[in-house]
Design a protein around this motif. Structure first.
Motif, PDB file in Angstrom:
ATOM      1  N   TRP A  48       9.250   4.963   1.234  1.00 33.66           N
ATOM      2  CA  TRP A  48       9.167   4.125   2.437  1.00 33.66           C
ATOM      3  C   TRP A  48       8.101   3.035   2.311  1.00 33.66           C
ATOM      4  O   TRP A  48       7.432   2.746   3.302  1.00 33.66           O
ATOM      5  N   ILE A  49       7.906   2.475   1.154  1.00 37.16           N
ATOM      6  CA  ILE A  49       6.796   1.541   0.995  1.00 37.16           C
ATOM      7  C   ILE A  49       7.242   0.110   1.324  1.00 37.16           C
ATOM      8  O   ILE A  49       8.080  -0.482   0.635  1.00 37.16           O
ATOM      9  N   THR A  50       6.641  -0.433   2.365  1.00 32.95           N
ATOM     10  CA  THR A  50       7.015  -1.758   2.867  1.00 32.95           C
ATOM     11  C   THR A  50       6.665  -2.846   1.850  1.00 32.95           C
ATOM     12  O   THR A  50       5.580  -2.819   1.261  1.00 32.95           O
ATOM     13  N   ILE A  98      10.881   2.237  14.713  1.00 31.56           N
ATOM     14  CA  ILE A  98      10.092   2.603  13.526  1.00 31.56           C
ATOM     15  C   ILE A  98       8.614   2.743  13.877  1.00 31.56           C
ATOM     16  O   ILE A  98       7.900   3.557  13.294  1.00 31.56           O
ATOM     17  N   GLU A 147       3.679  12.438  16.996  1.00 30.70           N
ATOM     18  CA  GLU A 147       3.239  13.848  17.073  1.00 30.70           C
ATOM     19  C   GLU A 147       1.870  14.037  16.420  1.00 30.70           C
ATOM     20  O   GLU A 147       1.064  14.835  16.874  1.00 30.70           O
ATOM     21  N   ILE A 195       1.030   5.157   0.199  1.00 31.41           N
ATOM     22  CA  ILE A 195       0.427   6.467   0.470  1.00 31.41           C
ATOM     23  C   ILE A 195       1.525   7.534   0.534  1.00 31.41           C
ATOM     24  O   ILE A 195       1.434   8.581  -0.106  1.00 31.41           O
ATOM     25  N   THR A 196       2.578   7.259   1.317  1.00 34.50           N
ATOM     26  CA  THR A 196       3.579   8.277   1.653  1.00 34.50           C
ATOM     27  C   THR A 196       4.403   8.712   0.443  1.00 34.50           C
ATOM     28  O   THR A 196       4.745   7.898  -0.418  1.00 34.50           O
ATOM     29  N   ILE A 249       7.058   6.009  14.178  1.00 33.14           N
ATOM     30  CA  ILE A 249       7.025   6.852  12.971  1.00 33.14           C
ATOM     31  C   ILE A 249       5.981   6.327  11.975  1.00 33.14           C
ATOM     32  O   ILE A 249       5.160   7.094  11.461  1.00 33.14           O
ATOM     33  N   MET A 259      -1.561  15.244  18.160  1.00 38.89           N
ATOM     34  CA  MET A 259      -2.379  16.328  17.602  1.00 38.89           C
ATOM     35  C   MET A 259      -3.860  15.902  17.548  1.00 38.89           C
ATOM     36  O   MET A 259      -4.742  16.661  17.948  1.00 38.89           O
ATOM     37  N   PRO A 277       3.265   9.338  12.749  1.00 34.97           N
ATOM     38  CA  PRO A 277       4.203   9.542  13.856  1.00 34.97           C
ATOM     39  C   PRO A 277       3.483   9.958  15.146  1.00 34.97           C
ATOM     40  O   PRO A 277       2.359  10.459  15.110  1.00 34.97           O
ATOM     41  N   VAL A 293       0.868  -1.179   0.000  1.00 34.29           N
ATOM     42  CA  VAL A 293       0.000   0.000   0.000  1.00 34.29           C
ATOM     43  C   VAL A 293       0.903   1.227   0.000  1.00 34.29           C
ATOM     44  O   VAL A 293       1.779   1.357   0.858  1.00 34.29           O
ATOM     45  N   GLY A 338       6.167  14.214   2.432  1.00 36.15           N
ATOM     46  CA  GLY A 338       5.790  14.005   3.833  1.00 36.15           C
ATOM     47  C   GLY A 338       4.614  13.068   3.964  1.00 36.15           C
ATOM     48  O   GLY A 338       3.627  13.193   3.246  1.00 36.15           O
ATOM     49  N   GLY A 339       4.731  12.163   4.947  1.00 32.57           N
ATOM     50  CA  GLY A 339       3.683  11.164   5.154  1.00 32.57           C
ATOM     51  C   GLY A 339       2.735  11.505   6.285  1.00 32.57           C
ATOM     52  O   GLY A 339       1.697  10.881   6.435  1.00 32.57           O
ATOM     53  N   SER A 340       3.108  12.516   7.098  1.00 29.37           N
ATOM     54  CA  SER A 340       2.282  12.818   8.275  1.00 29.37           C
ATOM     55  C   SER A 340       0.927  13.399   7.900  1.00 29.37           C
ATOM     56  O   SER A 340      -0.028  13.284   8.647  1.00 29.37           O
TER      57      SER A 340
HETATM   58  C1  LIG Z   1      10.248   1.444   7.638  1.00 32.53           C
HETATM   59  C2  LIG Z   1       9.063   2.228   7.162  1.00 32.53           C
HETATM   60  C3  LIG Z   1       8.038   1.581   6.482  1.00 32.53           C
HETATM   61  C4  LIG Z   1       6.950   2.306   5.970  1.00 32.53           C
HETATM   62  N1  LIG Z   1       5.977   1.669   5.231  1.00 32.53           N
HETATM   63  C5  LIG Z   1       5.027   2.409   4.589  1.00 32.53           C
HETATM   64  C6  LIG Z   1       4.086   1.793   3.684  1.00 32.53           C
HETATM   65  O1  LIG Z   1       4.076   0.585   3.510  1.00 32.53           O
HETATM   66  N2  LIG Z   1       3.198   2.586   3.028  1.00 32.53           N
HETATM   67  C7  LIG Z   1       3.162   3.945   3.205  1.00 32.53           C
HETATM   68  O2  LIG Z   1       2.350   4.606   2.576  1.00 32.53           O
HETATM   69  N3  LIG Z   1       4.035   4.542   4.070  1.00 32.53           N
HETATM   70  C8  LIG Z   1       4.955   3.820   4.755  1.00 32.53           C
HETATM   71  N4  LIG Z   1       5.852   4.426   5.622  1.00 32.53           N
HETATM   72  C9  LIG Z   1       5.819   5.867   5.751  1.00 32.53           C
HETATM   73  C10 LIG Z   1       5.352   6.357   7.110  1.00 32.53           C
HETATM   74  O3  LIG Z   1       3.955   6.236   7.217  1.00 32.53           O
HETATM   75  C11 LIG Z   1       5.847   7.816   7.200  1.00 32.53           C
HETATM   76  O4  LIG Z   1       7.256   7.757   7.386  1.00 32.53           O
HETATM   77  C12 LIG Z   1       5.200   8.582   8.316  1.00 32.53           C
HETATM   78  O5  LIG Z   1       3.834   8.783   8.059  1.00 32.53           O
HETATM   79  C13 LIG Z   1       5.883   9.961   8.489  1.00 32.53           C
HETATM   80  O6  LIG Z   1       6.029  10.610   7.259  1.00 32.53           O
HETATM   81  P1  LIG Z   1       7.474  11.213   6.854  1.00 32.53           P
HETATM   82  O7  LIG Z   1       8.483  10.180   7.071  1.00 32.53           O
HETATM   83  O8  LIG Z   1       7.357  11.814   5.522  1.00 32.53           O
HETATM   84  O9  LIG Z   1       7.747  12.353   7.924  1.00 32.53           O
HETATM   85  P2  LIG Z   1       7.170  13.843   7.886  1.00 32.53           P
HETATM   86  O10 LIG Z   1       5.739  13.857   7.527  1.00 32.53           O
HETATM   87  O11 LIG Z   1       8.101  14.686   7.114  1.00 32.53           O
HETATM   88  O12 LIG Z   1       7.317  14.210   9.412  1.00 32.53           O
HETATM   89  C14 LIG Z   1       8.625  14.246  10.026  1.00 32.53           C
HETATM   90  C15 LIG Z   1       8.442  14.406  11.506  1.00 32.53           C
HETATM   91  O13 LIG Z   1       7.863  15.680  11.752  1.00 32.53           O
HETATM   92  C16 LIG Z   1       7.015  15.632  12.864  1.00 32.53           C
HETATM   93  N5  LIG Z   1       5.671  16.104  12.486  1.00 32.53           N
HETATM   94  C17 LIG Z   1       5.012  15.880  11.335  1.00 32.53           C
HETATM   95  N6  LIG Z   1       3.807  16.484  11.366  1.00 32.53           N
HETATM   96  C18 LIG Z   1       3.711  17.122  12.565  1.00 32.53           C
HETATM   97  C19 LIG Z   1       2.717  17.914  13.201  1.00 32.53           C
HETATM   98  N7  LIG Z   1       1.565  18.180  12.622  1.00 32.53           N
HETATM   99  N8  LIG Z   1       2.993  18.395  14.443  1.00 32.53           N
HETATM  100  C20 LIG Z   1       4.166  18.141  15.049  1.00 32.53           C
HETATM  101  N9  LIG Z   1       5.136  17.385  14.492  1.00 32.53           N
HETATM  102  C21 LIG Z   1       4.912  16.887  13.281  1.00 32.53           C
HETATM  103  C22 LIG Z   1       6.995  14.181  13.351  1.00 32.53           C
HETATM  104  O14 LIG Z   1       7.943  14.032  14.386  1.00 32.53           O
HETATM  105  C23 LIG Z   1       7.455  13.416  12.154  1.00 32.53           C
HETATM  106  O15 LIG Z   1       8.066  12.193  12.513  1.00 32.53           O
HETATM  107  C24 LIG Z   1       6.898   3.696   6.188  1.00 32.53           C
HETATM  108  C25 LIG Z   1       7.919   4.334   6.905  1.00 32.53           C
HETATM  109  C26 LIG Z   1       8.987   3.617   7.393  1.00 32.53           C
HETATM  110  C27 LIG Z   1      10.070   4.359   8.131  1.00 32.53           C
END
Ligand SMILES: Cc1cc2nc3c(=O)[nH]c(=O)nc-3n(C[C@H](O)[C@H](O)[C@H](O)COP(=O)(O)OP(=O)(O)OC[C@H]3O[C@@H](n4cnc5c(N)ncnc54)[C@H](O)[C@@H]3O)c2cc1C
Length: 401
Positions: free
Chosen positions: A170-172, A371, A380, A138-139, A374, A384, A378, A136, A143-145
């Motif tokens: 980061w897609i598993t 992990i 945070e 999405i990210t 995150i 929220m 994450p 799946v 940014g995935g947040s």
């Molecule tokens: C090993 C691994 C496997 C993964 N597998 C999948 C997958 O299969 N499919 C998929 O779609 N995604 C996957 N992900 C992605 C994962 O869902 C995202 O890494 C996660 O949602 C965070 O997005 P980002 O890494 O872009 O961090 P960002 O969105 O850039 O955020 C970075 C940091 O900023 C902070 N932050 C963000 N927003 C806020 C806020 N509103 N307020 C305060 N602080 C904030 C948090 O500390 C966050 O960790 C995977 C990630 C990892 C590391």
């Protein structure tokens, strides 16, 4: 694996779930552990033969197909049952990303069941049969947040195809999968509205898709997916055009409570191991167990794990009662993953050097649990969600005016 003495303060599990928990524990101890013991340290799964063997036993125990609708031959269970299984099946060396070595798992991402009959036939059923595997996506690098705002992958309709351009991060388990559900921003014809998100079923041999491995802290690598004029047939839209965000949300929220339960299971096993060690490790002036510094680590871990478990059981019970558990799921995900990280950290401290030795599972759990704070949103972001809900529903208490 050590025995645990269960003290479920304030939450009485029904008799059949206590029996189920015992059954899963026995399966983990008698079937999974001997197979795991033969695997290399950083293995991400067992052999096909062992998987078939474990699945056969799990099937006989009625513990497969748990997230598959009954009409497709599944055995859907209550949310509370799912968390009991998630908690116990994570208690193994490969626990964080391969609970029970996959014996109870399998099946497609749950969102496929919202697809057309043809999609279910082509992509859902073969996953149940173990013939297909999916990811799946999405990210994105943006940014995935906050996927609702950060998805920039574009899908443009050309004749009977959608053309996708963009990057996923980061897609598993993406490489080697038979298909994936990819979320992209599409024009959906709604007047005056910006492009909304749509879910597409994408196969790796569609033209214009490449996978690049990203090495991370755990053994199982995620992947970058590059989509360059990737053509997806019209019939591969999953759900309605422009309504993909709800699809993504249902995938994420559904998984959060069992996700927390799995982390709690790992941490409980780490704490039990640390207690076993403290009980026998001689140190200056007695055994480790007699030192207050060690006792406090054990006490804090026990209390936090009991609290985390109660939150998870409570949220699962609410879900079973038909309540909306979006915020409860965030509470469980936040507290469960953070507690598990702290408990495994303390267990390593109690073991000393042995705690970080590769022959023990603790350092692997420690890395993998990092992990978990995150992935799936994450900490945070969950804070929220919880804070917004609290602020919205709180006027100021008795003494505020
Ligand atoms: C090993 C691994 C496997 C993964 N597998 C999948 C997958 O299969 N499919 C998929 O779609 N995604 C996957 N992900 C992605 C994962 O869902 C995202 O890494 C996660 O949602 C965070 O997005 P980002 O890494 O872009 O961090 P960002 O969105 O850039 O955020 C970075 C940091 O900023 C902070 N932050 C963000 N927003 C806020 C806020 N509103 N307020 C305060 N602080 C904030 C948090 O500390 C966050 O960790 C995977 C990630 C990892 C590391």
């Amino acid at each position: 694996m050590t025995d645990t003495v269960d003290i479920n303060y304030g939450f009485q599990l029904p008799e059949e779930l206590l029996m189920l928990r015992e059954q899963v524990r026995r399966f983990m101890r008698e079937e999974v552990k001997p197979i795991e013991d033969k695997l290399p340290y950083d293995a991400i799964g067992c052999s096909k033969a062992d998987k078939i063997h474990l699945k056969g036993i799990a099937e006989d125990m009625g513990l497969t197909g748990l997230t598959i609708p009954a009409e497709y031959g599944g055995n859907p269970v209550s949310a509370l049952t799912r968390v009991i299984i998630a908690e116990e099946s994570a208690k193994c060396r490969l626990g964080a990303y391969a609970p029970a070595l996959g014996a109870f798992g399998g099946g497609p991402p749950n969102i496929i069941w919202g697809g057309t009959e043809a999609q279910i036939e082509k992509y859902g059923i073969p996953c149940i049969e173990g013939k297909k595997r999916a990811f799946v996506a999405i990210t994105e690098p943006t940014g995935g947040s906050d996927p609702r705002n950060n998805i920039t992958t574009r899908a443009v309709k050309k004749g009977d195809r959608w053309v996708l351009n963009g990057r996923k991060m980061w897609i598993t388990a993406a490489a080697g999968a038979d298909y994936g559900v990819v979320f992209a921003r599409s024009d959906d014809g709604r007047e005056g509205e910006p492009p909304q998100i749509t879910a597409f079923i994408v196969e790796p041999d569609f033209p214009g898709i490449t996978f690049n491995e990203i090495g991370v802290i755990r053994a199982l690598s995620p992947y970058e997916i590059v989509l360059e004029n990737c053509e997806v047939p019209e019939e591969n839209v999953l759900g309605r055009v422009g309504y993909g965000f709800a699809v993504a949300q249902s995938w994420l929220v559904d998984a959060r409570i069992p996700y927390a339960a799995g982390c709690i299971g790992i941490a409980q096993e780490a704490l039990d191991m640390a207690c076993g060690w403290a009980n026998q490790r001689p140190t200056r002036g007695g055994l480790l167990k007699d030192k207050q510094a060690i006792q406090w680590m054990i006490a804090d871990s026990e209390v936090e794990l009991q609290a985390a478990r109660l939150l998870v059981y409570d949220a699962a019970s609410k879900a079973d009662a038909g309540e909306i558990v979006k915020v409860d799921a965030s509470v469980c995900k936040l507290y469960g993953t953070e507690t598990a990280g702290r408990v495994v950290d303390r267990a390593i401290q109690i073991f000393g050097g042995m705690g970080v030795a590769k022959e023990m599972p603790l350092e692997r759990w420690y890395r993998e649990l990092r992990i978990k704070r995150i992935g799936e949103g994450p900490s945070e972001v969950h804070r929220m969600v919880i804070a917004r809900n609290k602020l919205r529903n709180t006027e100021g208490g008795v003494y505020f005016s």
